[in-house]
Write a protein that holds these residues in place. Sequence first.
Motif, PDB file in Angstrom:
ATOM      1  N   LYS A 295       0.828  -1.210   0.000  1.00 20.80           N
ATOM      2  CA  LYS A 295       0.000   0.000   0.000  1.00 20.80           C
ATOM      3  C   LYS A 295       0.863   1.261   0.000  1.00 20.80           C
TER       4      LYS A 295
ATOM      5  N   PRO B 228      -0.674   2.556  -3.763  1.00 19.98           N
ATOM      6  CA  PRO B 228      -1.975   2.607  -3.087  1.00 19.98           C
ATOM      7  C   PRO B 228      -3.091   1.933  -3.888  1.00 19.98           C
TER       8      PRO B 228
ATOM      9  N   ASP C  36      -8.467   3.989   6.555  1.00 22.31           N
ATOM     10  CA  ASP C  36      -8.288   4.167   5.119  1.00 22.31           C
ATOM     11  C   ASP C  36      -8.544   5.620   4.697  1.00 22.31           C
TER      12      ASP C  36
END
Lengths: 191, 278
Positions: free
Chosen positions: A71, A75, B186
């Motif tokens: 990530k 991403p 997130d």
Amino acid sequence: MENLTILVVDDDPVIRRLLEQRLAKQSYVVSVAENGQQAEAALREQPFDVVLTDLMMPGGIGGIEVLEITKNLYPDTQVVLITAHSSIDSAVEAMKKGATDYLEKPINFDELFLRLDKIANVKTILRSAKDIEQAMTVTESAASETIQNLEMTVAKKQQLIDAVEDLLTDDTLPEDERIARAITILCENGN
Amino acid sequence: MLKIQTGELKVIAQYIHSVSGIYLDHSKSYLFETRLSSIAEKLGCASYQELYNKARSDGSKTIERQIVDAISTNETLFFRDKAPFELLQHKMLPEIIDARTPAAPNLKTPVKIWSAAASTGQELYSIAIIIKELVRDLPRYQFTLLGTDISDAALAQASYGKYNRFEIERGLDQRSLQRYFTLFGDSWKIKDEIRSMVSFRKYNLMQPFTGLGKFDIIFCRNVAIYFTLEDRKVLFNKIADSLADDGFLVIGSTESLTGVCPRFVPKRHLRTIFYQKS
């Protein structure tokens, strides 16, 4: 639709080979890594659409760390974890950290292919959204340049009209003088 | 998706106009359907007429709020279109600060900025970030950064200052992201030092402007495009009343005030246009 590139990370050679063969048979472009270190090296070399990693692996880099490394580098890359039933809690924790999904062992390949199909669909949609956005930006910047130029031109013409109006209604000047000056201003400032 | 009948279009369009000022073209029935069908279906309405009746008789105005949230477009980016923010940094802020700095050194310099269609807050936070970076001695100033919007849902997100990856990535560079946001799962949340510089309020631009006072800089971008020409004239006239005589107005880069408000004169700075009162 382009085939997804997948990095399989698993320390178990049997599972690794099985995944590699089954995925390649479905026309996915597969690379494999035996552990977290190899996975990191592979990721630093090139991006993947999907990283399919075992959650529990020996050594310093486990599935969670592979997720974080992925990530951090890319991403947009989707990470799917493979987990034993006993460690579902950690898989849920991983979802909170940005994993797309998790699969329980033993791997049900129909389920895996279904998830990969979904990832491919989302990727296509995202790409077309990006294309549309780019097209919109180009259109918008072209339109704004045109509109802003027109806005300035109209404002200048308005100024000219106001000046001529002021002149023509200026009582301190004789009428023919007003007209003569107005014509001069118009000639000087017309295109 | 629940289909809208031709006969319903006019009623619904008038209702939306009356509660939000937004004018939806009758010929674009899909606009009504894509935005309102889920509300109608959730409320068990068999038609849009029924939705309208329910919304009108709902004293709590919950349905009205849901409709406004659904109709208002919340597409917005951090630093959407760099030009207005460069204008803010290099021209508007320095000039306003110069003009407002009091002679007495112990007095604060007041600067009032209004983001009139704040949506989910990206524009106002972008403004706050620029101020934070440009102004060295912040305590010597009294900045009022106000964001208003008609949508409760948009304002709730603006107030919270939390954005998902897609909302944040577009427009914001890594340095600003790291410096002014905190990763929250997130999503990214604006840091308190920026959040505390701004405030948000619900405001319908179609209503008379009361209790706002005068602003030095007004951003009113990409909202008037949803209004009729008549409503646009009224809006920009009110905005002229709310702007200081030497204040600045910024509108959307594809918008024009020609034929809308003669009280404003366009001026060019580098490649951007701003407006001042004539």
